[in-house]
Design an enzyme around this catalytic site. Structure first.
Site, PDB file in Angstrom:
ATOM      1  N   ASN A  33      68.053 -10.998  46.443  1.00 53.99           N
ATOM      2  CA  ASN A  33      68.192 -11.759  47.704  1.00 53.99           C
ATOM      3  C   ASN A  33      66.830 -12.152  48.269  1.00 53.99           C
ATOM      4  O   ASN A  33      66.758 -12.795  49.317  1.00 53.99           O
ATOM      5  CB  ASN A  33      68.994 -10.961  48.742  1.00 53.99           C
ATOM      6  N   LEU A  79      69.082  -1.884  40.963  1.00 53.12           N
ATOM      7  CA  LEU A  79      67.803  -1.535  41.585  1.00 53.12           C
ATOM      8  C   LEU A  79      67.662  -2.154  42.974  1.00 53.12           C
ATOM      9  O   LEU A  79      66.734  -1.817  43.717  1.00 53.12           O
ATOM     10  CB  LEU A  79      66.633  -2.018  40.705  1.00 53.12           C
ATOM     11  N   TYR A 147      67.264   7.066  54.164  1.00 57.38           N
ATOM     12  CA  TYR A 147      67.034   6.536  52.818  1.00 57.38           C
ATOM     13  C   TYR A 147      67.415   7.574  51.753  1.00 57.38           C
ATOM     14  O   TYR A 147      68.180   7.287  50.828  1.00 57.38           O
ATOM     15  CB  TYR A 147      65.556   6.148  52.676  1.00 57.38           C
ATOM     16  N   ARG A 215      50.636  14.344  44.336  1.00 57.48           N
ATOM     17  CA  ARG A 215      51.919  13.699  44.064  1.00 57.48           C
ATOM     18  C   ARG A 215      52.078  13.556  42.557  1.00 57.48           C
ATOM     19  O   ARG A 215      51.095  13.555  41.821  1.00 57.48           O
ATOM     20  CB  ARG A 215      51.978  12.290  44.702  1.00 57.48           C
ATOM     21  N   ASP A 277      54.247  15.001  56.602  1.00 63.42           N
ATOM     22  CA  ASP A 277      53.734  14.831  55.247  1.00 63.42           C
ATOM     23  C   ASP A 277      53.934  16.118  54.450  1.00 63.42           C
ATOM     24  O   ASP A 277      53.720  17.205  54.980  1.00 63.42           O
ATOM     25  CB  ASP A 277      52.226  14.539  55.326  1.00 63.42           C
TER      26      ASP A 277
HETATM   27  C1  UD2 Z   1      57.160   9.228  50.495  1.00 64.59           C
HETATM   28  C2  UD2 Z   1      57.608   8.027  51.290  1.00 64.59           C
HETATM   29  C3  UD2 Z   1      57.543   8.317  52.768  1.00 64.59           C
HETATM   30  C4  UD2 Z   1      58.342   9.578  53.099  1.00 64.59           C
HETATM   31  C5  UD2 Z   1      57.877  10.727  52.215  1.00 64.59           C
HETATM   32  C6  UD2 Z   1      58.777  11.953  52.386  1.00 64.59           C
HETATM   33  C7  UD2 Z   1      57.049   5.990  50.159  1.00 64.59           C
HETATM   34  C8  UD2 Z   1      56.023   4.961  49.903  1.00 64.59           C
HETATM   35  N1  UD2 Z   1      56.693   6.943  50.997  1.00 64.59           N
HETATM   36  O1  UD2 Z   1      55.868   9.483  50.897  1.00 64.59           O
HETATM   37  O2  UD2 Z   1      58.040   7.219  53.508  1.00 64.59           O
HETATM   38  O3  UD2 Z   1      59.709   9.383  52.878  1.00 64.59           O
HETATM   39  O4  UD2 Z   1      57.942  10.366  50.814  1.00 64.59           O
HETATM   40  O5  UD2 Z   1      58.227  12.985  51.641  1.00 64.59           O
HETATM   41  O6  UD2 Z   1      58.157   5.949  49.636  1.00 64.59           O
HETATM   42  N2  UD2 Z   1      48.167   8.428  52.502  1.00 64.59           N
HETATM   43  C9  UD2 Z   1      46.818   8.338  52.856  1.00 64.59           C
HETATM   44  N3  UD2 Z   1      46.334   7.124  53.253  1.00 64.59           N
HETATM   45  C10 UD2 Z   1      47.111   6.002  53.324  1.00 64.59           C
HETATM   46  C11 UD2 Z   1      48.480   6.105  52.942  1.00 64.59           C
HETATM   47  C12 UD2 Z   1      48.969   7.344  52.539  1.00 64.59           C
HETATM   48  O7  UD2 Z   1      46.081   9.330  52.844  1.00 64.59           O
HETATM   49  O8  UD2 Z   1      46.587   4.930  53.677  1.00 64.59           O
HETATM   50  C13 UD2 Z   1      48.664   9.748  52.046  1.00 64.59           C
HETATM   51  C14 UD2 Z   1      49.935  10.184  52.715  1.00 64.59           C
HETATM   52  O9  UD2 Z   1      49.683  10.784  53.959  1.00 64.59           O
HETATM   53  C15 UD2 Z   1      50.488  11.169  51.660  1.00 64.59           C
HETATM   54  C16 UD2 Z   1      50.004  10.555  50.332  1.00 64.59           C
HETATM   55  O10 UD2 Z   1      48.980   9.634  50.668  1.00 64.59           O
HETATM   56  O11 UD2 Z   1      49.911  12.429  51.822  1.00 64.59           O
HETATM   57  C17 UD2 Z   1      51.102   9.825  49.595  1.00 64.59           C
HETATM   58  O12 UD2 Z   1      51.712   8.910  50.497  1.00 64.59           O
HETATM   59  P1  UD2 Z   1      52.913   7.913  50.081  1.00 64.59           P
HETATM   60  O13 UD2 Z   1      53.459   7.325  51.330  1.00 64.59           O
HETATM   61  O14 UD2 Z   1      52.448   7.002  49.004  1.00 64.59           O
HETATM   62  O15 UD2 Z   1      53.999   8.880  49.386  1.00 64.59           O
HETATM   63  P2  UD2 Z   1      54.775  10.137  49.987  1.00 64.59           P
HETATM   64  O16 UD2 Z   1      55.335  10.839  48.803  1.00 64.59           O
HETATM   65  O17 UD2 Z   1      53.929  10.920  50.917  1.00 64.59           O
END
Ligand code: UD2
Length: 311
Positions: A33, A79, A147, A215, A277
């Site tokens: 879409n 997807l 989500y 991660r 986080d």
């Molecule tokens: C995922 C989801 C998030 C939330 C989380 C729950 C995505 C992209 N994100 O986050 O919405 O549901 O899971 O556990 O689906 N970070 C920085 N600088 C930045 C951006 C991010 O340091 O500019 C850090 C962030 O704080 C985290 C890490 O990078 O510690 C990964 O962040 P992410 O949003 O890519 O992924 P995640 O698994 O934390």
């Protein structure tokens, strides 16, 4: 060779999945879409005579029926989704429509057209913030966002339909996917896409916390390959599996790769950790290996270098 219907074909994971299916000689009917999908993602796929694109919403009345009646695919790779966890918080009703109702429509379309296999984009978000690592498929599912809840509900809807009506269902629980074509637009986009955009613009990145958080970063090329296997391998049985590498990479390691490539860009700044986080996340890849014969092949470092090189 098979004919696959890919919903969300113009998205980040969808477009790479189409590219790999076409490269393997399959026929692909794509559906999008263009809410978050982009035409440029399908530049390569669009040049293939084996690719057809329909610009429609999965939830539009009769849309799936029309496309499936014309294409008669062997399998559906579903997807299409509201991809932002953050947006599911601000608009839970939209999350329900695009991430639960849409899945039900796909399950029903598979039933009524006798489609024998459905592959579904699930997510590590179904596990919530578990600290029991590595995360295995049997781990308690305690989603902490609309989500994550929608992805978990969708798995149940599809697996129930599959068991009742004789369709193989594979639920793919993607971990932190990264690679070319990921949209860096929002501060809640995947961290690697945000960092990539900032380094390209010569701007310093912000690390929330000390950067020691880890991660399970998996390349979109590996994810697309997992989708291809799940959709086309003959001996696959219904079930759900983590699509992950099993390896933990810290943000400091990610930044080190960028800094090697962009030595002129200022050092990262640090800000307070994000509320909610999690510190560490890592999946167990064994079930995907057993059920699909899939193991991630691209290391975080190689995937990052490719992203930096090609964009
Ligand atoms: C995922 C989801 C998030 C939330 C989380 C729950 C995505 C992209 N994100 O986050 O919405 O549901 O899971 O556990 O689906 N970070 C920085 N600088 C930045 C951006 C991010 O340091 O500019 C850090 C962030 O704080 C985290 C890490 O990078 O510690 C990964 O962040 P992410 O949003 O890519 O992924 P995640 O698994 O934390």
């Amino acid at each position: 060779m098979a004919h696959l219907l890919v919903t969300g074909a113009a998205g980040f994971i969808g477009s790479h999945t189409c590219d790999q299916l076409l490269a393997a000689g399959h026929t692909v009917t794509g559906l999008d879409n263009f809410r978050s999908g982009r035409h440029e993602n399908l530049a390569a796929a669009g040049r293939s005579p084996c690719f057809t694109l329909h610009e429609v919403d999965v939830t539009a009345t009769g849309a799936l029926d029309r496309v499936i009646s014309a294409a008669r695919p062997d399998a559906i790779i579903h997807l299409a989704a509201l991809v932002s966890v953050q947006e599911s918080m601000t608009d839970p009703a939209l999350n329900f429509a695009l991430n639960v109702q849409a899945t039900h429509l796909v399950a029903e379309a598979a039933r009524s057209h006798g489609i024998r296999r459905v592959v579904f984009a699930s997510s590590a978000a179904i596990y919530g913030d578990t600290t029991d690592l590595p995360i295995r498929e049997a781990t308690d599912k305690k989603p902490i966002s609309p989500y994550g809840a929608a992805k978990l509900a969708s798995e149940a809807l599809l697996l129930g339909h599959g068991a009742a009506f004789g369709c193989t269902v594979r639920c793919q629980r993607y971990f932190n996917v990264f690679g070319p074509r990921q949209d860096p637009a929002s501060p809640y986009s995947g961290v690697i896409s945000i960092f990539d955009r900032r380094y390209r613009a010569g701007k310093a990145v912000t690390i929330y916390g000390d950067g020691s958080q880890t991660r399970d970063f998996i390349s979109v090329h590996d994810v697309a390959r997992a989708n291809l296997i799940a959709a086309t391998r003959p001996d696959v049985r219904s079930g759900a599996a983590n699509i992950c590498t099993g390896r933990a990479t810290s943000l400091l390691e990610v930044v080190a790769v960028f800094r090697q490539q962009y030595p002129e860009v200022a050092a990262p700044t640090h800000a307070a950790p994000r509320t909610g986080d999690i510190i560490h996340s890592r999946g167990a890849p064994d079930d995907a290996a057993a059920a699909l014969g899939f193991r991630a092949a691209v290391s975080a470092e190689d995937g990052l270098r490719e992203l930096i090189r090609t964009g």
